[in-house]
Design a protein around this motif. Structure first.
Motif, PDB file in Angstrom:
ATOM      1  N   TRP A 149      44.624  55.344  10.095  1.00  0.00           N
ATOM      2  CA  TRP A 149      45.458  55.048   8.941  1.00  0.00           C
ATOM      3  C   TRP A 149      46.849  54.577   9.379  1.00  0.00           C
ATOM      4  O   TRP A 149      47.415  53.653   8.804  1.00  0.00           O
ATOM      5  CB  TRP A 149      45.520  56.276   8.051  1.00  0.00           C
ATOM      6  CG  TRP A 149      46.368  56.145   6.844  1.00  0.00           C
ATOM      7  CD1 TRP A 149      47.427  56.919   6.521  1.00  0.00           C
ATOM      8  CD2 TRP A 149      46.239  55.200   5.783  1.00  0.00           C
ATOM      9  NE1 TRP A 149      47.968  56.508   5.333  1.00  0.00           N
ATOM     10  CE2 TRP A 149      47.252  55.450   4.856  1.00  0.00           C
ATOM     11  CE3 TRP A 149      45.366  54.150   5.530  1.00  0.00           C
ATOM     12  CZ2 TRP A 149      47.420  54.697   3.710  1.00  0.00           C
ATOM     13  CZ3 TRP A 149      45.541  53.410   4.387  1.00  0.00           C
ATOM     14  CH2 TRP A 149      46.548  53.685   3.494  1.00  0.00           C
ATOM     15  N   LEU A 202      46.502  51.014  10.522  1.00  0.00           N
ATOM     16  CA  LEU A 202      46.371  50.150   9.350  1.00  0.00           C
ATOM     17  C   LEU A 202      47.741  49.873   8.731  1.00  0.00           C
ATOM     18  O   LEU A 202      48.070  48.727   8.412  1.00  0.00           O
ATOM     19  CB  LEU A 202      45.441  50.787   8.319  1.00  0.00           C
ATOM     20  CG  LEU A 202      45.251  50.015   7.008  1.00  0.00           C
ATOM     21  CD1 LEU A 202      44.512  48.713   7.258  1.00  0.00           C
ATOM     22  CD2 LEU A 202      44.508  50.865   5.994  1.00  0.00           C
ATOM     23  N   ASN A 241      44.509  55.729  -1.342  1.00  0.00           N
ATOM     24  CA  ASN A 241      43.066  55.706  -1.088  1.00  0.00           C
ATOM     25  C   ASN A 241      42.690  54.864   0.124  1.00  0.00           C
ATOM     26  O   ASN A 241      41.752  54.072   0.074  1.00  0.00           O
ATOM     27  CB  ASN A 241      42.316  55.198  -2.317  1.00  0.00           C
ATOM     28  CG  ASN A 241      42.514  56.092  -3.513  1.00  0.00           C
ATOM     29  OD1 ASN A 241      42.703  57.288  -3.355  1.00  0.00           O
ATOM     30  ND2 ASN A 241      42.488  55.519  -4.690  1.00  0.00           N
ATOM     31  N   ASN A 242      43.425  55.010   1.197  1.00  0.00           N
ATOM     32  CA  ASN A 242      43.160  54.280   2.435  1.00  0.00           C
ATOM     33  C   ASN A 242      43.169  52.764   2.241  1.00  0.00           C
ATOM     34  O   ASN A 242      42.466  52.029   2.925  1.00  0.00           O
ATOM     35  CB  ASN A 242      41.842  54.730   3.067  1.00  0.00           C
ATOM     36  CG  ASN A 242      41.914  56.166   3.521  1.00  0.00           C
ATOM     37  OD1 ASN A 242      42.986  56.649   3.880  1.00  0.00           O
ATOM     38  ND2 ASN A 242      40.815  56.862   3.499  1.00  0.00           N
ATOM     39  N   ARG A 243      43.956  52.307   1.296  1.00  0.00           N
ATOM     40  CA  ARG A 243      44.159  50.885   1.039  1.00  0.00           C
ATOM     41  C   ARG A 243      45.642  50.633   0.923  1.00  0.00           C
ATOM     42  O   ARG A 243      46.382  51.450   0.388  1.00  0.00           O
ATOM     43  CB  ARG A 243      43.490  50.441  -0.255  1.00  0.00           C
ATOM     44  CG  ARG A 243      42.005  50.474  -0.207  1.00  0.00           C
ATOM     45  CD  ARG A 243      41.408  49.902  -1.479  1.00  0.00           C
ATOM     46  NE  ARG A 243      39.973  49.923  -1.426  1.00  0.00           N
ATOM     47  CZ  ARG A 243      39.231  49.026  -0.804  1.00  0.00           C
ATOM     48  NH1 ARG A 243      39.782  48.023  -0.192  1.00  0.00           N
ATOM     49  NH2 ARG A 243      37.915  49.121  -0.794  1.00  0.00           N
ATOM     50  N   GLN A 246      44.787  43.215  -0.639  1.00  0.00           N
ATOM     51  CA  GLN A 246      44.698  44.538  -0.035  1.00  0.00           C
ATOM     52  C   GLN A 246      44.294  44.455   1.429  1.00  0.00           C
ATOM     53  O   GLN A 246      43.520  43.581   1.823  1.00  0.00           O
ATOM     54  CB  GLN A 246      43.661  45.394  -0.764  1.00  0.00           C
ATOM     55  CG  GLN A 246      44.014  45.707  -2.181  1.00  0.00           C
ATOM     56  CD  GLN A 246      42.994  46.632  -2.823  1.00  0.00           C
ATOM     57  OE1 GLN A 246      42.196  47.284  -2.152  1.00  0.00           O
ATOM     58  NE2 GLN A 246      43.028  46.706  -4.132  1.00  0.00           N
ATOM     59  N   SER A 252      42.567  47.034   4.239  1.00  0.00           N
ATOM     60  CA  SER A 252      41.840  48.302   4.310  1.00  0.00           C
ATOM     61  C   SER A 252      40.957  48.297   5.552  1.00  0.00           C
ATOM     62  O   SER A 252      40.889  47.312   6.273  1.00  0.00           O
ATOM     63  CB  SER A 252      40.987  48.509   3.052  1.00  0.00           C
ATOM     64  OG  SER A 252      40.016  47.494   2.954  1.00  0.00           O
ATOM     65  N   TYR A 253      40.286  49.427   5.747  1.00  0.00           N
ATOM     66  CA  TYR A 253      39.313  49.533   6.829  1.00  0.00           C
ATOM     67  C   TYR A 253      37.914  49.690   6.260  1.00  0.00           C
ATOM     68  O   TYR A 253      37.712  50.402   5.279  1.00  0.00           O
ATOM     69  CB  TYR A 253      39.595  50.746   7.716  1.00  0.00           C
ATOM     70  CG  TYR A 253      40.620  50.522   8.790  1.00  0.00           C
ATOM     71  CD1 TYR A 253      40.608  49.381   9.567  1.00  0.00           C
ATOM     72  CD2 TYR A 253      41.593  51.475   9.046  1.00  0.00           C
ATOM     73  CE1 TYR A 253      41.543  49.182  10.568  1.00  0.00           C
ATOM     74  CE2 TYR A 253      42.529  51.292  10.053  1.00  0.00           C
ATOM     75  CZ  TYR A 253      42.495  50.143  10.797  1.00  0.00           C
ATOM     76  OH  TYR A 253      43.420  49.954  11.788  1.00  0.00           O
ATOM     77  N   TYR A 304      39.248  46.121  10.356  1.00  0.00           N
ATOM     78  CA  TYR A 304      40.341  45.675   9.483  1.00  0.00           C
ATOM     79  C   TYR A 304      39.814  44.623   8.520  1.00  0.00           C
ATOM     80  O   TYR A 304      39.129  43.683   8.908  1.00  0.00           O
ATOM     81  CB  TYR A 304      41.468  45.089  10.332  1.00  0.00           C
ATOM     82  CG  TYR A 304      42.737  44.832   9.557  1.00  0.00           C
ATOM     83  CD1 TYR A 304      43.667  45.838   9.370  1.00  0.00           C
ATOM     84  CD2 TYR A 304      42.990  43.588   8.995  1.00  0.00           C
ATOM     85  CE1 TYR A 304      44.836  45.615   8.664  1.00  0.00           C
ATOM     86  CE2 TYR A 304      44.155  43.357   8.284  1.00  0.00           C
ATOM     87  CZ  TYR A 304      45.074  44.372   8.120  1.00  0.00           C
ATOM     88  OH  TYR A 304      46.220  44.148   7.416  1.00  0.00           O
TER      89      TYR A 304
END
Length: 190
Positions: A12, A15, A33-35, A49, A51-52, A65
């Motif tokens: 995270w 990111l 939310n991990n975004r 966005q 994100s992973y 990624y």
């Protein structure tokens, strides 16, 4: 608290650092939310966005990624999916081709656009997918570049992350902008 929670936390952070590298093109608007939501207004897009996509491996994880963004377009009569494919061998230069099961003016334009072809060759992408939803009346684009990934393996212990170079940052944002203009132009022609 499992072992993956510590690894997820490290991923995270990577990111966030990678997304921050793009702040001169698109400011970070929110993190949840991990975004990471970025302002796509300068680029003419909605819902940009970072994100992973998490891939579980035996004794490890790969965090891929992913850029995703949307573009409203009520003009197409059916759902459609266009993907980017690379061909060539390690000895010959790779070529870029966009493919779809349905022929369309956008598909032809993508394959004729020399700037898009060049941008897809300069930054190595694992995938570029353009999906149109008639129900939603918009394009959803997903790009997975070969930077920003976070790799963690327990045995042997490996932790790896690669941040984008300045040229990759510029080329990625130029590609997003060019794709947006092409989609918008084609939707006006229909």
């Amino acid at each position: 608290m499992g072992i993956y929670s510590v690894i997820d936390h490290r991923a995270w952070k990577v990111l966030q650092n990678v997304a921050a590298d793009f702040s001169s093109f698109a400011a970070i608007e929110g993190i949840s939310n991990n975004r990471i939501k970025l302002d796509g207004g300068k680029l003419g897009i909605v819902d940009l966005q970072a994100s992973y996509r998490i891939i579980n491996k035996w004794m490890g994880r790969v965090y891929v990624y992913t850029w995703s963004w949307a573009l409203p377009d009520p003009s197409l009569p059916d759902d459609m999916k266009i993907t980017c494919r690379y061909t060539g061998t390690w000895k010959s230069p790779k070529t870029v081709q966009f493919v779809s099961k349905q022929p369309s003016p956008l598909l032809e334009a993508l394959n004729r656009d020399e700037k898009i072809q060049k941008l897809c060759q300069t930054v190595d992408y694992e995938a570029i997918e353009l999906s149109y939803s008639k129900r939603e009346g918009r394009w959803q684009v997903e790009m997975r570049p070969n930077y920003g990934d976070f790799i963690w393996i327990l045995l042997p212990p490996v932790r790896y992350a690669r941040r984008p170079k300045q040229q990759e940052i510029t080329d990625t944002m130029t590609l997003i902008n060019r794709l947006t203009k092409l989609i918008t132009q084609r939707s006006k022609e229909v």
